[in-house]
Design an enzyme around this catalytic site. Structure first.
Site, PDB file in Angstrom:
ATOM      1  N   ASP A   1      30.084  -2.840 -22.998  1.00 24.19           N
ATOM      2  CA  ASP A   1      29.760  -3.978 -22.299  1.00 24.19           C
ATOM      3  C   ASP A   1      27.623  -4.535 -22.177  1.00 24.19           C
ATOM      4  OD1 ASP A   1      30.732  -6.495 -20.791  1.00 24.19           O
ATOM      5  OD2 ASP A   1      30.391  -5.788 -18.711  1.00 24.19           O
ATOM      6  N   HIS A   2      28.201  -5.973 -22.500  1.00 20.65           N
ATOM      7  CA  HIS A   2      27.476  -6.951 -23.455  1.00 20.65           C
ATOM      8  C   HIS A   2      26.991  -6.778 -21.665  1.00 20.65           C
ATOM      9  CE1 HIS A   2      29.370  -8.058 -27.243  1.00 20.65           C
ATOM     10  NE2 HIS A   2      28.656  -6.818 -26.929  1.00 20.65           N
TER      11      HIS A   2
ATOM     12  N   TRP B   1      31.220  -9.470 -18.964  1.00 19.28           N
ATOM     13  CA  TRP B   1      32.968  -9.191 -18.625  1.00 19.28           C
ATOM     14  C   TRP B   1      33.083  -8.975 -19.883  1.00 19.28           C
ATOM     15  CZ3 TRP B   1      31.022 -13.883 -16.358  1.00 19.28           C
ATOM     16  CH2 TRP B   1      30.536 -13.731 -15.374  1.00 19.28           C
ATOM     17  N   HIS B   2      32.318  -8.185 -20.606  1.00 22.04           N
ATOM     18  CA  HIS B   2      33.612  -7.305 -22.449  1.00 22.04           C
ATOM     19  C   HIS B   2      33.235  -5.804 -22.312  1.00 22.04           C
ATOM     20  CE1 HIS B   2      30.864 -11.617 -24.131  1.00 22.04           C
ATOM     21  NE2 HIS B   2      32.372 -11.775 -23.743  1.00 22.04           N
ATOM     22  N   GLN B   3      33.789  -5.705 -21.071  1.00 24.08           N
ATOM     23  CA  GLN B   3      34.066  -3.889 -21.131  1.00 24.08           C
ATOM     24  C   GLN B   3      34.973  -3.557 -22.424  1.00 24.08           C
ATOM     25  OE1 GLN B   3      35.469  -6.318 -19.017  1.00 24.08           O
ATOM     26  NE2 GLN B   3      35.220  -5.640 -16.715  1.00 24.08           N
TER      27      GLN B   3
END
Length: 538
Positions: A323-324, A473-475
């Site tokens: 994630d970022h 929220w870049h899972q």
């Protein structure tokens, strides 16, 4: 919009609604293809497969309608977080974040993340796609092929650029309209520091060391235009596409090593629906590995610990979580400036070290304060803006684990963020660059003072980073594509060891792309649909 156009749209909507009511009231026992998840990838897959009128497609979504103002009004996107349109996942306490447990929002609505996100369209870097191709052993995932796909799917509303942009595809992409003066100040600040600026973040900017630009967004006529609305909504009147909302996919039904359908919970009742062609799982990087594991596909030890019979030992399921991660730095305005568009109109990618050949830092300017729950205690200005900046290529990897055999139990999410010392070093450089940008001459007409973090070093900087860290929220990455022992899908997105089952969403990324992930997820959907049609001669 003219009155005639509005009338045509209303007539189509009524026709489509009546069609979907008929289709969902009389669900078929069997479809050709079942697509699980109507998010950024699943919407693309379902719409593309349904282009063939002889193919029956069922698109299953756990959430409900996207026809709500919090979704459609670009300015209201924060209202979706924590709502019924958010899965509301929570990570485990992380010792590398000073014991903090981060929320892990994910869209639970038609459109998935593309209905609750900040609408940014970021294609990823050339190196990302070439890395995908290398890992998969398939040049079809390489940058040149993907660039051609982007040109085909985009309906670009900015200055014509035929080398990089298309103008006749389903995805309406435009530059942020009438961007705020502080967004333009971000570009001027970058130029002060010798960072190049571009007309768009999608194109030449992401073929080299990076740069800064006004963002591209999925907004049309002032309204969010999610990937569901781009791909599926225009074809909801088709008799061969059924969109079933408020329906949980509990497990994939397997006959030996072949996927033959899905178990769902619809209207509170369990039901099995068969697929004669394939099942495509597009539930995102948390729910996709969860569904695979509850279907008996995953690491043997993990499944046996949870009491789930092992159908196929695939140890990479749930591993490689990425994630970022961002470390918000905040400034107070001299005079209030209201956010415009979705409140994020300028973006910057740059390198933490000059020897890197591609950017590893991601900066999204947010036109309001975004502290963590812990840095909020430092004091948040009533009127201010945040450099929402972090790691574009984190080295740390996490893992998802089952709690038990109940498909309704949430997973244990061990993000493991900042566990790799290299991430902490890059984060320190990221914060330093944030401060250089925010305290530059370009921002002086707008900024009263730097609120946080101030001039920190050593242990104080490390503590700030661990306390400030929040997710983009870049899972991604938990069912990765590749050829090694931890790979879950091959270059065709087929799940290893199982026939008739593919994964098409951000979980297949070998590593998270450089930037926001919805555009790459659209490409994953397009590639999946292309591969399925080829395999089935559609």
């Amino acid at each position: 919009m003219t009155s005639a156009t509005h009338q045509d749209d209303a007539e189509f909507h009524a026709r489509a609604a009546a069609n979907q009511s008929r289709l969902t009231a009389a669900l078929k026992p069997t479809y050709d293809f079942i697509v699980c998840g109507a998010g950024a990838s699943g919407s693309v897959v379902a719409a593309r497969l349904a282009e063939n009128p002889d193919v029956q497609v069922l698109l299953v979504e756990a959430g409900g309608s996207d026809a709500v103002e919090a979704v459609l009004d670009p300015a209201q996107w924060p209202a979706n977080l924590g709502s019924e349109r958010d899965w509301g996942f929570a990570a485990e306490p992380n010792p590398h974040l000073n014991g903090r447990a981060l929320s892990m929002s994910m869209g639970k609505v038609l459109g998935g993340g593309s209905s609750v996100n900040v609408m940014l369209w970021a294609r990823g870097h050339r190196n990302d796609w070439d890395y995908f191709a290398s890992e998969a052993g398939d040049s079809g995932w390489g940058y040149d092929t993907v660039l051609d796909l982007y040109r085909r799917i985009e309906n670009w509303q900015g200055a014509p650029d035929p080398q990089y942009r298309g103008d006749s595809g389903p995805v309406w992409v435009q530059p942020s309209a009438d961007a705020s003066p502080v967004a333009h100040a971000m570009l001027d600040a970058a130029a002060e520091l010798g960072i190049p600026t571009f007309d768009s973040p999608n194109g030449r900017m992401m073929e080299g060391p990076g740069g800064a630009a006004i963002t591209d967004v999925l907004v049309r006529d002032g309204r969010r235009n999610s990937l569901f609305r781009a791909y599926v909504r225009p074809v909801l009147d088709r008799p061969n596409l059924t969109v079933l909302t408020d329906t949980l996919v509990r497990r994939v039904v397997l006959d030996g090593n072949r996927a033959t359908g899905v178990e769902i919970i619809h209207g509170g009742e369990p039901k099995t629906i068969k697929a004669t062609g394939e099942v495509i799982v597009s539930l995102g990087a948390i729910q996709t590995p969860k569904l695979l594991m509850h279907s008996g596909i995953g690491d043997r030890e993990e499944l046996e610990r949870a009491g789930i019979p092992v159908v196929h030992h695939l140890p990479g399921v749930g591993q490689n979580f990425q994630d970022h991660v961002s470390f918000g730095c905040t400034w107070e305005y001299k005079d209030p400036i209201a956010p415009r568009n979705g409140g994020s109109e300028a973006t910057l990618y740059w390198k933490s070290r000059p020897d890197l050949d591609a950017p590893d830092l991601l900066f999204c300017q947010v036109e309001f304060p975004v502290p963590s729950e812990r840095t909020a205690a430092l004091g948040v200005p009533e009127h201010g803006w945040t450099m929402f900046a972090g790691l574009a290529q984190p080295k740390s990897r996490g893992r998802l684990r089952l709690r038990d055999a109940n498909p309704l139990s949430p997973l244990r999410i061990d993000t493991n963020m900042l566990s790799d010392p290299e991430d902490v070093r890059a984060a320190a450089r990221c914060v330093e660059l944030c401060r250089e940008l925010g305290n530059s001459r370009a921002f002086s007409p707008f900024v009263k003072r730097e609120v946080m973090p101030g001039n920190l070093s050593g242990g104080a900087m490390s503590d700030y980073i661990r306390d400030a860290a929040v997710t983009y929220w870049h899972q991604t990455g938990t069912a990765k594509m590749g050829r090694d022992a931890l790979s879950v899908v091959d270059a065709s997105l087929k799940v290893y060891g199982i026939e008739g089952l593919r994964v098409a969403d951000g979980s297949i990324m070998p590593r998270v792309t450089t930037g926001n992930t919805q555009a790459p997820c659209a490409i994953i959907g397009e590639r999946a649909a292309e591969l399925i049609r080829l395999a089935h001669h559609l």
